[in-house]
Design a protein around this motif. Structure first.
Motif, mmCIF file in Angstrom:
data_model
loop_
_atom_site.group_PDB
_atom_site.id
_atom_site.type_symbol
_atom_site.label_atom_id
_atom_site.label_comp_id
_atom_site.label_asym_id
_atom_site.label_seq_id
_atom_site.Cartn_x
_atom_site.Cartn_y
_atom_site.Cartn_z
ATOM 1 N N PHE A 1 0.013 1.313 10.853
ATOM 2 C CA PHE A 1 -0.672 1.533 9.584
ATOM 3 C C PHE A 1 -0.844 0.241 8.790
ATOM 4 O O PHE A 1 -1.733 0.136 7.952
ATOM 5 C CB PHE A 1 0.117 2.557 8.765
ATOM 6 C CG PHE A 1 0.632 3.700 9.599
ATOM 7 C CD1 PHE A 1 -0.241 4.595 10.184
ATOM 8 C CD2 PHE A 1 1.993 3.852 9.844
ATOM 9 C CE1 PHE A 1 0.213 5.633 10.972
ATOM 10 C CE2 PHE A 1 2.469 4.882 10.634
ATOM 11 C CZ PHE A 1 1.581 5.779 11.199
ATOM 12 N N ASP A 2 0.014 -0.749 9.068
ATOM 13 C CA ASP A 2 -0.004 -1.996 8.301
ATOM 14 C C ASP A 2 -1.279 -2.796 8.504
ATOM 15 O O ASP A 2 -1.729 -3.499 7.588
ATOM 16 C CB ASP A 2 1.188 -2.873 8.702
ATOM 17 C CG ASP A 2 2.535 -2.254 8.376
ATOM 18 O OD1 ASP A 2 2.586 -1.372 7.497
ATOM 19 O OD2 ASP A 2 3.539 -2.649 9.011
ATOM 20 N N PRO B 1 -8.970 9.262 5.153
ATOM 21 C CA PRO B 1 -8.164 9.893 4.098
ATOM 22 C C PRO B 1 -7.932 11.392 4.280
ATOM 23 O O PRO B 1 -6.931 11.920 3.799
ATOM 24 C CB PRO B 1 -8.986 9.617 2.832
ATOM 25 C CG PRO B 1 -9.771 8.387 3.148
ATOM 26 C CD PRO B 1 -10.098 8.494 4.608
ATOM 27 N N THR C 1 6.140 0.541 10.858
ATOM 28 C CA THR C 1 4.901 1.034 10.246
ATOM 29 C C THR C 1 3.700 0.206 10.699
ATOM 30 O O THR C 1 2.626 0.287 10.096
ATOM 31 C CB THR C 1 5.006 0.994 8.709
ATOM 32 O OG1 THR C 1 5.345 -0.339 8.284
ATOM 33 C CG2 THR C 1 6.044 1.977 8.206
ATOM 34 N N TYR D 1 0.840 -1.191 0.000
ATOM 35 C CA TYR D 1 0.000 0.000 0.000
ATOM 36 C C TYR D 1 0.878 1.244 0.000
ATOM 37 O O TYR D 1 2.081 1.192 0.285
ATOM 38 C CB TYR D 1 -0.944 0.012 1.204
ATOM 39 C CG TYR D 1 -0.278 0.159 2.561
ATOM 40 C CD1 TYR D 1 -0.226 1.389 3.195
ATOM 41 C CD2 TYR D 1 0.274 -0.934 3.220
ATOM 42 C CE1 TYR D 1 0.363 1.529 4.447
ATOM 43 C CE2 TYR D 1 0.852 -0.811 4.472
ATOM 44 C CZ TYR D 1 0.899 0.431 5.075
ATOM 45 O OH TYR D 1 1.485 0.565 6.307
ATOM 46 N N SER D 2 0.274 2.353 -0.332
ATOM 47 C CA SER D 2 0.984 3.632 -0.326
ATOM 48 C C SER D 2 0.182 4.628 0.494
ATOM 49 O O SER D 2 -1.053 4.576 0.536
ATOM 50 C CB SER D 2 1.193 4.155 -1.749
ATOM 51 O OG SER D 2 -0.045 4.328 -2.399
ATOM 52 N N ASN D 3 0.904 5.516 1.163
ATOM 53 C CA ASN D 3 0.259 6.570 1.938
ATOM 54 C C ASN D 3 1.274 7.691 2.121
ATOM 55 O O ASN D 3 2.309 7.501 2.744
ATOM 56 C CB ASN D 3 -0.214 6.040 3.298
ATOM 57 C CG ASN D 3 -1.098 7.044 4.021
ATOM 58 O OD1 ASN D 3 -0.678 8.148 4.334
ATOM 59 N ND2 ASN D 3 -2.335 6.647 4.288
ATOM 60 N N ALA E 1 -7.166 -0.346 7.601
ATOM 61 C CA ALA E 1 -7.584 -0.063 6.220
ATOM 62 C C ALA E 1 -8.448 1.194 6.195
ATOM 63 O O ALA E 1 -9.038 1.578 7.220
ATOM 64 C CB ALA E 1 -8.379 -1.248 5.660
ATOM 65 N N PRO E 2 -8.540 1.875 5.040
ATOM 66 C CA PRO E 2 -9.399 3.063 4.940
ATOM 67 C C PRO E 2 -10.852 2.735 5.264
ATOM 68 O O PRO E 2 -11.368 1.691 4.854
ATOM 69 C CB PRO E 2 -9.235 3.496 3.485
ATOM 70 C CG PRO E 2 -7.934 2.907 3.044
ATOM 71 C CD PRO E 2 -7.805 1.611 3.793
ATOM 72 N N GLY F 1 -3.652 4.861 13.937
ATOM 73 C CA GLY F 1 -3.841 4.371 12.580
ATOM 74 C C GLY F 1 -4.683 5.272 11.704
ATOM 75 O O GLY F 1 -5.056 4.888 10.588
ATOM 76 N N GLU G 1 -4.138 7.946 9.960
ATOM 77 C CA GLU G 1 -3.609 8.402 8.669
ATOM 78 C C GLU G 1 -4.101 7.522 7.529
ATOM 79 O O GLU G 1 -4.334 8.003 6.413
ATOM 80 C CB GLU G 1 -2.082 8.406 8.697
ATOM 81 C CG GLU G 1 -1.468 9.429 9.619
ATOM 82 C CD GLU G 1 -1.311 8.937 11.051
ATOM 83 O OE1 GLU G 1 -0.547 9.546 11.804
ATOM 84 O OE2 GLU G 1 -1.966 7.941 11.433
ATOM 85 N N VAL G 2 -4.257 6.228 7.791
ATOM 86 C CA VAL G 2 -4.765 5.295 6.789
ATOM 87 C C VAL G 2 -6.289 5.210 6.854
ATOM 88 O O VAL G 2 -6.969 5.204 5.817
ATOM 89 C CB VAL G 2 -4.153 3.894 6.999
ATOM 90 C CG1 VAL G 2 -4.846 2.851 6.121
ATOM 91 C CG2 VAL G 2 -2.646 3.927 6.698
#
Length: 647
Positions: free
Chosen positions: A284-285, A451, A281, A89-91, A288-289, A445, A447-448
């Motif tokens: 965030f791993d 959005p 990380t 994933y990217s963020n 999920a959004p 978490g 940030e993920v």
């Protein structure tokens, strides 16, 4: 002899019976260095953590208690299942923009005395363990209240702690605590009591064996935010739920859940050095959004008048001055802080926003989160705390072109407050608004998950440098802790990097800054947040050296990579961050003597780079230096000083 050995082994198994046969499941990280063992002993579920053959957590309790059924005792092991989990994933808002997460998973199932079921899901990636509870429907019950967790962390006796205490509820400014704005004690004794426990994250040094960082992630409206607390056993810390007095006593301390349900993740980062701690990380791993972004959100740098010019600056003239400052620095934003509703008003605010647009600057506006939770008097009030008013206000904000909000004064971790955070973020996304939280809890978490989330304070931040000489004296000490603790698990909107020698509007007479200019510039790299308010003032355009202004014009707030270079929490810290193809290496020193370091910087090997550093008198300057072909570089960091390298 063979027969004798056989009888001895039978005797050992008989004597140790429970200890030998109590282990019910085991899993390892992909690299095999991190090992988890799960046990079932005397009706309890337990686990321990071993890293590179060394025990980092002794047998520690698992489980929780609901109003319908107790999952902390009389547990019976049912089965376990192993699997693998991976995702790419990217963020752009976190410390690394592109992540390849791989983990081995373990699901362990138990039943309790009422024959109700609970699963414990573990994910082991290299240096990281995350776990959560899976609660099944309970016979005829499809809802329950989680009253407490018994989740614990039992440390080896040689462990020391780096912890920040929870604030007493309904204290501090206008009864807005707790807001995660306490200091830290470094290398404190294991088991030292704090009246209201300790905030997440917590850092622990397990003697010479390594480091552990504890936190949680994935908290939203479906649960409470928790913290750490000591127990009657010095070595054992447990997850604790919010204090009943938070939010003026309103709201439950437990979590109301719909069944089946999953709890937030408990995270444990382990390493023989601090490198995995800084670079993890895991928050965030495993999340999920929760919704799709309504648009592409922009992040970057912002000016704000309030930090030194205070309430008196909430007028059109001063705000135009700071819009002009943002334009001169090529900053994306200006934050117009508290009391704008009274001192400027909506009609003139629209004119101010139009002026900012003409200057190619976007506007962020401050809001009070309050309804009834505390006594914070500043306005706008009662606009964020109810759905109807919030949506009306956000409709106006979108119409006039505001790009985001800083929402302040939450003061609690109850589920009621978690729902308010989520509602503000979700509604704001509908209207294309980014959100920053101040006077707030730790982001877990987010940030993920959200959005349009753009950072949180949740730290003893720049405003306390203005108000407290004691905090100014400890500025370097705390700055050496944040990259290892608070900022490693989530964005941290610190609001600093002062070029004023005195933290006043006049830049003289009082509130003398006790750290060097190079220290201040270094924190612009050390402290990570997608939208960062910087303390650059209009007078700095003429009284600060050109190299400092040039640096503040170009330093990013979005990073593609983060690497630990060197440091020890409370003493010194050196971190490298990359934006696109450019590396920044920044360090600060909290000790009373010069820190002489030999750094290995492979990302700058053989390059001529720019160095900002202090001399023995604390005066900062910039020059070009060469990093040798091996990437070795020697640097001296002055007391309360810092440095920055960039290629």
């Amino acid at each position: 002899m063979r027969k004798l050995g056989f009888y001895i082994s039978i005797l050992v198994c008989s004597v140790l019976g429970n200890s030998v046969f109590a282990q019910v499941a085991q899993a390892e990280s992909p690299d095999g260095k991190l090992r988890l063992n799960v046990f079932s002993e005397n009706g309890k579920a337990l686990y321990n953590v071993v890293y590179e053959g060394k025990t980092m957590l002794d047998k520690s309790p698992l489980g929780l208690v609901t109003n319908e059924s107790d999952f902390s005792d009389h547990l019976k092991f049912v089965d376990s299942k192993k699997d693998k989990f991976s995702k790419k994933y990217s963020n752009e808002k976190i410390k690394k923009s592109a992540i390849d997460y791989e983990a081995n998973t373990l699901l362990v199932n138990f039943t309790n005395a009422n024959q109700n079921s609970i699963g414990i899901e573990f994910r082991l990636s290299n240096n990281n363990l995350a776990f959560r509870y899976q609660i099944a429907p309970m016979k005829e019950r499809l809802s329950a209240v989680v009253e407490k967790e018994v989740t614990g962390y039992r440390f080896p006796s040689q462990t020391t702690t780096f912890l920040s205490p929870m604030m007493k509820p309904m204290t501090g400014f206008a009864r807005t605590a707790p807001s995660y704005e306490s200091g830290y004690e470094a290398d404190a004794a294991l088991g030292k009591k704090a009246e209201y426990g300790y905030v997440f994250p917590g850092l622990f040094r397990v003697g010479n064996d390594g480091w552990i960082l504890l936190s949680e992630t994935g908290v939203d409206s479906h649960y409470v935010a928790s913290h750490l607390d000591t127990t009657s056993e010095k070595n054992l810390y447990q997850v604790a739920f919010p204090n009943a007095a938070e939010n003026n006593g309103f709201g439950s301390t437990g979590a109301a859940i719909s069944l089946p349900s999953e709890t937030p993740w408990r995270t444990i980062t382990v390493g023989s050095s601090l490198k995995p701690i800084v670079e993890t990380t895991i928050p965030f791993d495993v999340v999920a959004p929760l919704y799709e972004p309504s648009q592409k959100y922009e992040f970057g740098k912002s000016t704000w008048s309030w930090i030194l010019w205070q309430d008196e600056s909430m007028n059109e003239k001063d705000q135009k001055t700071f819009i002009d400052l943002a334009s001169s620095l090529n900053y994306q934003f200006i934050l117009i802080d508290a009391l704008w509703d009274k001192n400027i008003g909506k009609a003139r605010m629209k004119e101010l926003i139009d002026y900012a647009k003409f200057k190619n600057v976007d506007v962020l506006l401050w809001y009070n989160s309050n309804g009834a939770a505390n006594d914070a008097p500043m306005g706008p009030r009662n606009k964020m705390s109810s759905a109807i008013e919030r949506k009306k206000e956000m409709k106006w904000l979108k119409e006039v072109g505001v790009k985001g909000l800083k929402v302040d004064f939450f003061g609690g971790d109850k589920q009621e407050t978690m729902k308010l955070y989520e509602d503000i973020l979700s509604d704001a996304n509908d209207f294309g608004l980014a959100i920053i939280f101040h006077g707030a809890t730790l982001p877990r978490g987010w940030e993920v998950m959200f959005p349009n989330y753009a950072g949180s304070e949740a730290v003893l931040a720049s405003e306390m440098l203005y108000f407290s000489e004691g905090i100014r004296k400890q500025e370097a000490f705390f700055a050496t802790l944040h990259p290892f603790i608070r900022n490693t698990v989530g964005s941290m909107e610190f609001g600093g990097t002062f070029l004023n020698k005195y933290l006043t509007k006049s830049n003289k007479d009082k509130n003398q800054r006790l750290t060097t200019d190079a220290f201040q510039l270094a924190t612009a790299v050390l402290f990570q947040n997608p939208i960062q308010m910087f303390g650059v003032m209009p007078n700095n355009l003429t009284d600060a050296p050109k190299f400092q202004l040039d640096f503040m014009k170009i330093v990013p707030t979005l990073w593609d990579d983060t690497q630990f270079i060197d440091g020890y929490p409370g003493k010194y810290s050196v971190v490298a961050r990359r934006h696109q193809n450019q590396w920044y290496v920044a360090g600060v020193n909290a000790e009373k003597t010069v820190k002489k370091l030999k750094l290995n910087l492979p990302m700058m090997a053989g390059q001529t780079v720019k160095l900002i550093n202090d001399d023995a008198k604390g005066n900062s300057s910039e020059k070009e230096v060469k990093v040798n072909a091996k990437g070795d570089f020697n640097v001296d960091i002055q007391p309360n000083g810092g440095f920055v390298l960039r290629n």
